[in-house]
Design a protein around this motif. Sequence first.
Motif, PDB file in Angstrom:
ATOM      1  N   HIS A 101       0.896  -1.512  -0.050  1.00  0.00           N
ATOM      2  CA  HIS A 101       0.157  -0.243  -0.279  1.00  0.00           C
ATOM      3  C   HIS A 101       0.376   1.416   0.352  1.00  0.00           C
ATOM      4  N   ASP A 102       1.693   1.471  -0.520  1.00  0.00           N
ATOM      5  CA  ASP A 102       2.504   2.275  -0.876  1.00  0.00           C
ATOM      6  C   ASP A 102       2.596   3.403  -1.895  1.00  0.00           C
ATOM      7  N   LEU A 103       1.508   4.284  -1.032  1.00  0.00           N
ATOM      8  CA  LEU A 103       1.269   5.984  -1.924  1.00  0.00           C
ATOM      9  C   LEU A 103       1.746   6.669  -2.448  1.00  0.00           C
ATOM     10  N   THR A 104       3.532   6.536  -2.016  1.00  0.00           N
ATOM     11  CA  THR A 104       4.158   7.147  -3.230  1.00  0.00           C
ATOM     12  C   THR A 104       4.982   6.684  -4.533  1.00  0.00           C
ATOM     13  N   ALA A 105       4.358   5.449  -3.983  1.00  0.00           N
ATOM     14  CA  ALA A 105       4.974   4.456  -5.769  1.00  0.00           C
ATOM     15  C   ALA A 105       4.728   4.138  -6.617  1.00  0.00           C
ATOM     16  N   CYS A 106       2.878   4.692  -6.010  1.00  0.00           N
ATOM     17  CA  CYS A 106       2.194   4.440  -7.397  1.00  0.00           C
ATOM     18  C   CYS A 106       2.475   5.435  -8.232  1.00  0.00           C
ATOM     19  N   HIS A 107       1.399   5.033  -9.347  1.00  0.00           N
ATOM     20  CA  HIS A 107       1.049   6.557 -10.101  1.00  0.00           C
ATOM     21  C   HIS A 107      -0.327   6.987 -10.612  1.00  0.00           C
ATOM     22  N   ALA A 108      -0.390   7.821  -9.286  1.00  0.00           N
ATOM     23  CA  ALA A 108      -1.851   8.744  -9.656  1.00  0.00           C
ATOM     24  C   ALA A 108      -2.539   8.843 -10.223  1.00  0.00           C
ATOM     25  N   ARG A 109      -3.753   8.217 -10.127  1.00  0.00           N
ATOM     26  CA  ARG A 109      -4.646   7.959 -11.199  1.00  0.00           C
ATOM     27  C   ARG A 109      -6.422   8.349 -10.560  1.00  0.00           C
ATOM     28  N   PHE A 110      -7.018   9.518 -11.402  1.00  0.00           N
ATOM     29  CA  PHE A 110      -8.629   9.733 -11.337  1.00  0.00           C
ATOM     30  C   PHE A 110      -9.333   9.770 -12.306  1.00  0.00           C
ATOM     31  N   PRO A 111     -10.019   8.728 -12.533  1.00  0.00           N
ATOM     32  CA  PRO A 111     -10.859   8.573 -13.613  1.00  0.00           C
ATOM     33  C   PRO A 111     -11.705   9.331 -13.359  1.00  0.00           C
ATOM     34  N   VAL A 112     -12.586  10.856 -14.422  1.00  0.00           N
ATOM     35  CA  VAL A 112     -13.456  11.116 -13.762  1.00  0.00           C
ATOM     36  C   VAL A 112     -14.997  10.686 -14.397  1.00  0.00           C
ATOM     37  N   GLN A 113     -15.933   9.979 -13.067  1.00  0.00           N
ATOM     38  CA  GLN A 113     -16.997   9.349 -13.534  1.00  0.00           C
ATOM     39  C   GLN A 113     -18.494  10.239 -13.468  1.00  0.00           C
ATOM     40  N   TYR A 114     -18.044  10.911 -13.022  1.00  0.00           N
ATOM     41  CA  TYR A 114     -19.620  12.202 -12.971  1.00  0.00           C
ATOM     42  C   TYR A 114     -19.054  13.821 -12.619  1.00  0.00           C
ATOM     43  N   VAL A 115     -20.046  14.466 -13.006  1.00  0.00           N
ATOM     44  CA  VAL A 115     -19.598  16.003 -12.617  1.00  0.00           C
ATOM     45  C   VAL A 115     -20.761  17.023 -11.523  1.00  0.00           C
ATOM     46  N   ILE A 116     -20.666  17.449 -10.786  1.00  0.00           N
ATOM     47  CA  ILE A 116     -21.377  17.438  -9.604  1.00  0.00           C
ATOM     48  C   ILE A 116     -21.465  19.525  -9.928  1.00  0.00           C
ATOM     49  N   ARG A 117     -22.747  19.586 -10.591  1.00  0.00           N
ATOM     50  CA  ARG A 117     -22.826  20.633 -10.275  1.00  0.00           C
ATOM     51  C   ARG A 117     -24.137  21.254  -9.449  1.00  0.00           C
ATOM     52  N   PRO A 118     -24.318  21.435  -8.437  1.00  0.00           N
ATOM     53  CA  PRO A 118     -25.825  22.027  -7.729  1.00  0.00           C
ATOM     54  C   PRO A 118     -26.320  23.085  -8.396  1.00  0.00           C
ATOM     55  N   GLN A 119     -25.054  24.451  -8.570  1.00  0.00           N
ATOM     56  CA  GLN A 119     -25.983  25.346  -8.876  1.00  0.00           C
ATOM     57  C   GLN A 119     -27.348  25.821  -7.912  1.00  0.00           C
ATOM     58  N   THR A 120     -26.680  25.587  -6.839  1.00  0.00           N
ATOM     59  CA  THR A 120     -27.828  25.932  -5.568  1.00  0.00           C
ATOM     60  C   THR A 120     -27.744  27.506  -5.248  1.00  0.00           C
ATOM     61  N   ALA A 121     -28.942  28.055  -4.100  1.00  0.00           N
ATOM     62  CA  ALA A 121     -28.458  29.115  -3.318  1.00  0.00           C
ATOM     63  C   ALA A 121     -27.311  29.023  -2.754  1.00  0.00           C
ATOM     64  N   GLU A 122     -26.713  27.971  -1.776  1.00  0.00           N
ATOM     65  CA  GLU A 122     -25.908  27.435  -0.926  1.00  0.00           C
ATOM     66  C   GLU A 122     -24.726  27.261  -1.994  1.00  0.00           C
ATOM     67  N   HIS A 123     -24.631  27.049  -2.858  1.00  0.00           N
ATOM     68  CA  HIS A 123     -23.426  26.363  -3.412  1.00  0.00           C
ATOM     69  C   HIS A 123     -24.128  26.864  -5.712  1.00  0.00           C
ATOM     70  N   PRO A 124     -23.946  28.187  -4.947  1.00  0.00           N
ATOM     71  CA  PRO A 124     -24.278  28.758  -6.887  1.00  0.00           C
ATOM     72  C   PRO A 124     -22.747  28.122  -7.310  1.00  0.00           C
ATOM     73  N   THR A 151     -13.094   5.081 -16.747  1.00  0.00           N
ATOM     74  CA  THR A 151     -14.185   5.542 -17.329  1.00  0.00           C
ATOM     75  C   THR A 151     -14.974   5.669 -18.949  1.00  0.00           C
ATOM     76  N   ARG A 152     -14.003   5.943 -18.974  1.00  0.00           N
ATOM     77  CA  ARG A 152     -14.265   5.750 -20.668  1.00  0.00           C
ATOM     78  C   ARG A 152     -14.528   4.873 -21.785  1.00  0.00           C
ATOM     79  N   THR A 153     -15.401   5.246 -22.863  1.00  0.00           N
ATOM     80  CA  THR A 153     -15.454   4.372 -23.463  1.00  0.00           C
ATOM     81  C   THR A 153     -15.377   5.039 -24.945  1.00  0.00           C
ATOM     82  N   VAL A 154     -14.530   4.356 -25.696  1.00  0.00           N
ATOM     83  CA  VAL A 154     -14.537   4.583 -27.182  1.00  0.00           C
ATOM     84  C   VAL A 154     -15.086   3.684 -28.729  1.00  0.00           C
ATOM     85  N   LYS A 155     -15.354   4.380 -29.333  1.00  0.00           N
ATOM     86  CA  LYS A 155     -14.856   3.021 -30.721  1.00  0.00           C
ATOM     87  C   LYS A 155     -13.686   2.887 -31.376  1.00  0.00           C
TER      88      LYS A 155
END
Length: 447
Positions: free
Chosen positions: A226-249, A352-356
């Motif tokens: 579980h050596d965090l520093t030895a891994c290549h950090a990768r984050f596949p985006v699954q969903y974009v969150i934009r609540p657009q509410t008065a509290e979090h415009p 999370t990416r699907t291509v032809k």
Amino acid sequence: MSTSTEQLSEQLAATTLLRFATAGSVDDGKSTLVGRLLHDSKSVLADQLEAVEHASRSRGQEAPDLALLTDGLRAEREQGITIDVAYRYFATPRRRFILADTPGHVQYTRNMVTGASTAELAVVLVDARNGVVEQTRRHAAVAALLRVPHVVLAVNKMDLVDYREPVFAAIAEEFTTYASELGVPEITAIPISALAGDNVVEPSANMDWYGGPTVLEHLETVPVSHDLTACHARFPVQYVIRPQTAEHPDYRGYAGQIAAGAFRVGEEITVLPSGKTSTITGIDALGESVDIAWAPQSVTIRLADDIDISRGDLLAPSGDAPATTQDIEATVCHVADQSLAVGQRVLLKHTTRTVKAIVKEIPSRLTLDDLSQHPNPGQLVANDIGRVVVRTAEPLALDAYADSRRTGSFLLIDPADGTTLAAGMAGESFATGKAVAVVEDEEGWDF
């Protein structure tokens, strides 16, 4: 709240999870071994054991058949074999486990690929009476190809060879030599009797010549990185969150599961395949803001810049971002009944990416029995392993499978019905450390 990487590593080490798979030829006792592990480690519920005892009595057996704890399909119980991958979850005070009991038949090799694809350890069983057979070599080759870091050779049914040490020693030497040539990094041989329980959970009184660990002891103590520093950090985006509410415009966050490594607030990242850069301004995990997050946590990452990012994009540290490409050369394990042919149009799913995509070339097919390469087969069929060259419609950011099993793997899918055709390992080639034969037929034509 700021937490150091060292503290996080200690937390992970205290609750380590080991994924492992069992494999072996038919009747080598895989399901019995798994059942013995579950039973002797007190991981079987009373009603489960009662059901197994009832089923065993109905089949005329006096003692409970522990293999029934994993052989859940009706066809498996009727035939006394394993057909599908059976997943079991259990824990001891020292470690948690996810176990994949895979079939032994040649026609179910693809199921072993499925079970071992995420495993950190593979237990390969051998019948002490038969020794290393063709299917044993096949499973060792698959484990090597999938880069399973630890392999255990469990020489089973030692009670049927009078617990003789020379029998075990000869089998262990033959398997270790073969697996080492394939490139398996660590091999541990253990003599057992799954039926009698020798060296499964408790040490055997019948094999005082053996001084190594039991199967469970080895599973509990084998190092899980579980050596965090030895891994290549990768984050596949699954969903974009934009609540657009008065509290979090103005809130915009990118949600997903960290595939590898760790991300920190203030770190500069690159968005792939666009190549645009930004800085992490916040990380939200379980409703709270944190300064650092690591695989396999599911988090939402916030960036300083308003960049066009959508599902399928990949975030990576700017100093350690993978290159993008549309031409992928890989080794694939074909898992579908329908064939995969040159010129075939497919979908390629990477994180999370699907291509032809289109299959441009199938340079070779591997025969696991003798490790020979058959050039230009034209197509791959069920259980085949071969090299393919695929051209994608859009750029993909793949790591080499040797560097990351998570972001170096992909699936080929039939666009017509969604059937998974093959599991691929980017950049991977089958290296055995010895010359590989190229097979031709009697007239000189390539197979």
